[in-house]
Design a protein around this motif. Structure first.
Motif: not given
Length: 283
Positions: A72, A74, A77, A189, A205, A209
């Protein structure tokens, strides 16, 4: 232990991606470990999950899973998908996009090894690589070790593979979440503070996200994870609760490719049972 409260591990890799256990081997190890609820979550492929689905005995509970490598704005992931309908057109489209990206990265690495180190693979070796469901660094690393170019997989990866710069094979995080949802699945996630051996995210951070993934439709956080301390687990549990997200947990077992053991869902020795996991598809 009754059927509705058993040891659980819903982040496990098989030989279908970058694990070392075949599906029958994995099933036997799960039974021996006393894990009654589990998921196979291979990277960008459902081949192992579909094979396992046909073998699971009635006294064990299996959840179809997958782990997508994502990105993403950010940063990087991983998104786990659970309980999906694999026949969903949107889900299949994302799977194919991931396969195409991995194939392109493999070709670039093969060319790099040939052009920079004079390493040439035989037709049989190339056939095997091209026919893997989710080929990655560990597969190339192990092959280089078998050919005598390195002492171990990690050495091979550092010396021969990491110097090769390739385009990202990561999928858009929002697109993956949407595809899992469209297939009736639950997007989670994975190791949200960072996986084993990775740099851990700081709170800022993580929050950035999380906001992006939640806006895209994220439904859960992997709060219990093999390398997380009690403090980190508690932070994630509070984050899940405050954001209305499901609680998940997994070891990220890869067989001999990692030291993590099945059912190892934290770094402080707590055994995790299914009553601590709130995913609606766990039973």
């Amino acid at each position: 232990m009754n059927k509705t409260n058993r040891r659980i591990d819903i982040h496990i890799h098989s030989i279908a991606s970058d694990g070392t256990d075949t599906i029958p081997m994995l099933l036997e190890k799960l039974r021996t470990s006393g894990i009654g609820i589990f998921s196979v979550t291979d990277h960008d492929t459902i081949t192992g999950a579909l094979e396992m689905q046909e073998l699971v005995p009635e006294d064990m509970t299996f959840i179809k899973g997958i782990e997508f490598s994502c990105i993403t704005s950010a940063g990087k992931c991983h998104i786990l998908g659970y309980g999906y309908d694999e026949n969903s057109s949107g889900f299949q489209a994302v799977l194919e996009e991931g396969r195409a990206k991995r194939r392109a990265k493999l070709e670039r690495r093969i060319e790099f090894l040939r052009d920079n180190f004079g390493i040439v693979f035989s037709e049989e070796e190339l056939f095997a690589l091209h026919n893997m469901n989710s080929v990655g660094k560990p597969h190339l690393g192990n092959l280089l070790v078998s050919k005598g170019y390195a002492d171990n997989k990690d050495h091979a990866i550092r010396k021969f593979i990491d110097p090769c710069k390739t385009e990202s094979d990561r999928l858009d995080g929002a697109k993956v979440i949407s595809a899992v949802l469209s297939a009736g699945g639950v997007p989670v996630w994975a190791h949200p503070l960072g996986g084993t051996g990775e740099r851990l995210l700081n709170e800022e951070e993580f929050s950035r996200q999380l906001a992006l993934l939640k806006a895209a439709g994220l439904k859960g956080l992997e709060c219990y994870y093999s390398c997380y301390s009690e403090e980190q687990v508690q932070f994630l549990l509070e984050s899940a609760k405050s954001n209305g997200l499901y609680i998940s947990g997994g070891s990220d077992y890869h067989g001999q490719n990692k030291t993590v053991q099945l059912g190892e869902l934290n770094a402080f020795g707590k055994v995790i049972f299914s009553d601590l996991i709130t995913l609606p598809i766990r039973i």
